[in-house]
Design an enzyme around this catalytic site. Structure first.
Site, PDB file in Angstrom:
ATOM      1  CB  THR A 119      -0.923   0.036   1.229  1.00  0.00           C
ATOM      2  OG1 THR A 119      -1.724  -1.140   1.244  1.00  0.00           O
ATOM      3  CG2 THR A 119      -1.832   1.258   1.197  1.00  0.00           C
TER       4      THR A 119
ATOM      5  NE  ARG B  34      -8.738  -7.452   2.525  1.00  0.00           N
ATOM      6  CZ  ARG B  34      -7.813  -6.506   2.664  1.00  0.00           C
ATOM      7  NH1 ARG B  34      -7.160  -6.078   1.602  1.00  0.00           N
ATOM      8  NH2 ARG B  34      -7.546  -5.992   3.846  1.00  0.00           N
ATOM      9  CB  VAL B  35     -12.547  -4.419  -1.296  1.00  0.00           C
ATOM     10  CG1 VAL B  35     -12.171  -2.937  -1.322  1.00  0.00           C
ATOM     11  CG2 VAL B  35     -12.826  -4.920  -2.709  1.00  0.00           C
ATOM     12  N   GLY B  36      -9.986  -3.975   0.830  1.00  0.00           N
ATOM     13  CA  GLY B  36      -9.584  -3.389   2.096  1.00  0.00           C
ATOM     14  C   GLY B  36      -9.973  -1.931   2.221  1.00  0.00           C
ATOM     15  CG  ASP B  37      -7.452   0.626   4.622  1.00  0.00           C
ATOM     16  OD1 ASP B  37      -6.848  -0.456   4.429  1.00  0.00           O
ATOM     17  OD2 ASP B  37      -6.854   1.699   4.757  1.00  0.00           O
TER      18      ASP B  37
ATOM     19  CB  THR C  36      -0.804   1.674   5.159  1.00  0.00           C
ATOM     20  OG1 THR C  36      -0.463   0.494   4.436  1.00  0.00           O
ATOM     21  CG2 THR C  36       0.242   1.907   6.227  1.00  0.00           C
ATOM     22  N   GLY C  37      -2.164  -0.808   6.424  1.00  0.00           N
ATOM     23  CA  GLY C  37      -2.169  -1.901   7.391  1.00  0.00           C
ATOM     24  C   GLY C  37      -3.393  -2.782   7.240  1.00  0.00           C
TER      25      GLY C  37
ATOM     26  N   GLY D  12      -6.686  -3.560   6.726  1.00  0.00           N
ATOM     27  CA  GLY D  12      -7.790  -2.761   6.228  1.00  0.00           C
ATOM     28  C   GLY D  12      -9.104  -2.987   6.941  1.00  0.00           C
TER      29      GLY D  12
END
Length: 225
Positions: free
Chosen positions: A90, A118-121, A141-142, A144
Site C-alpha cells: 500500500t 476481498r477489498v480493504g480500506d 495503511t495496514g 484494512g
C-alpha cells in the site's frame, strides 16, 4: 486485483476496487473523479471505464509473485498476519501545496493470497484517506478490516477540527482500534496526518512502517512508532 482512491481540495473523490489488468489504478480513480458523476467503480465496470478512457489492458502479474503463490498454494504455509514493510504494497500519500490546497491518494493490490473479492480500506473514502481543505488530511495503511471498522482517516480529520495536534489525532485513531482487542494484537495498522499549518503526525500499533516527509525541499525518512 487492484484498489485505489483519490480526493482533492474541493471534496471531489474517485475510487476503483477489484480492478484487473490495468497498471495504474490511482490514475483510473482520478478519471472516475474527473470524468464521471460517480465516486466508486468496481470490477468489470471499473475495467471497462478504464479501457474507454485510454488505459491499456495488460498482464500485471509478476512471475515471481506467481511462483510464490504456487509454492504457498502447494504447501499451504501459514502466513504471518502482521503486516510490515516487507509484505505489503500500500502507498498512501498526502500533499499540501503553496496555495493551501490538500490532496490525498492511496493505491494497493491488498493482502497476499486474500479471499476472492476481498477489498480493504485503501479505496474507501474516510478509511484509506480523507481530505478536508479547511483543516487537513489523513491516510492509512495496514489491516484494512480494522481501519474500515473505525473509519480512521475521517476520525483523524475530525479530531484535527477539534484542536488535536496531528500526532495526537493519529495516536487516538490507533487507540480506537486497540481498545477493542486484548493485549496480544498480531496485526498492524498505521496512520499519517497533515494539518493546514504544515504540522504532521504518524502512529502505528506495532513497529515496522516508515514514512517519507518532504517539506521546503528537504526530505526525511521517519519510523512510525
Amino acid at each position: 486485483t487492484l484498489d485505489a482512491c483519490i480526493m482533492d481540495h474541493l471534496g471531489n473523490a474517485g475510487s476503483v476496487v477489484y480492478l484487473k489488468n490495468i497498471k495504474h489504478p490511482i490514475s483510473v480513480a482520478r478519471k472516475v473523479m474527473e470524468e464521471s458523476k460517480h465516486v466508486m467503480l468496481a470490477g468489470r465496470g471499473a475495467q471497462e471505464f478504464a479501457l474507454k478512457n485510454g488505459f491499456k489492458k495488460e498482464n500485471i502479474l509478476h512471475q515471481q509473485s506467481k511462483k510464490d503463490w504456487k509454492n504457498w498454494n502447494k504447501n499451504k504455509k501459514q502466513l504471518k498476519s502482521l503486516i510490515n514493510e516487507d509484505n505489503h504494497d500500500t502507498i498512501t500519500m498526502l500533499t499540501l501545496d503553496s496555495k493551501g490546497h490538500f490532496a490525498g491518494g492511496s493505491s494497493t493490490s491488498g493482502l497476499r493470497y486474500k479471499l476472492h473479492g476481498r477489498v480493504g480500506d485503501s479505496p474507501i473514502i474516510g478509511s484509506g484517506i480523507f481530505v478536508d481543505n479547511s483543516i487537513g488530511a489523513a491516510g492509512a495503511t495496514g489491516e484494512g478490516e480494522e481501519i474500515m471498522k473505525t473509519v480512521g482517516s475521517f476520525l483523524i480529520v475530525e479530531l484535527l477540527k477539534q484542536g488535536y495536534h496531528p500526532q495526537k489525532a493519529c495516536e487516538e485513531a490507533i487507540k480506537r482500534i486497540t481498545m477493542k482487542h486484548d493485549d496480544t494484537i498480531d496485526f498492524q495498522a498505521a496512520y499519517i496526518a497533515l494539518r493546514i499549518d504544515g504540522e504532521t503526525g504518524a502512529a502505528a500499533i506495532n513497529n515496522g512502517f516508515s514514512y517519507i516527509l518532504s517539506k521546503n525541499a528537504k526530505t526525511s525518512i521517519n519510523a512510525i512508532k
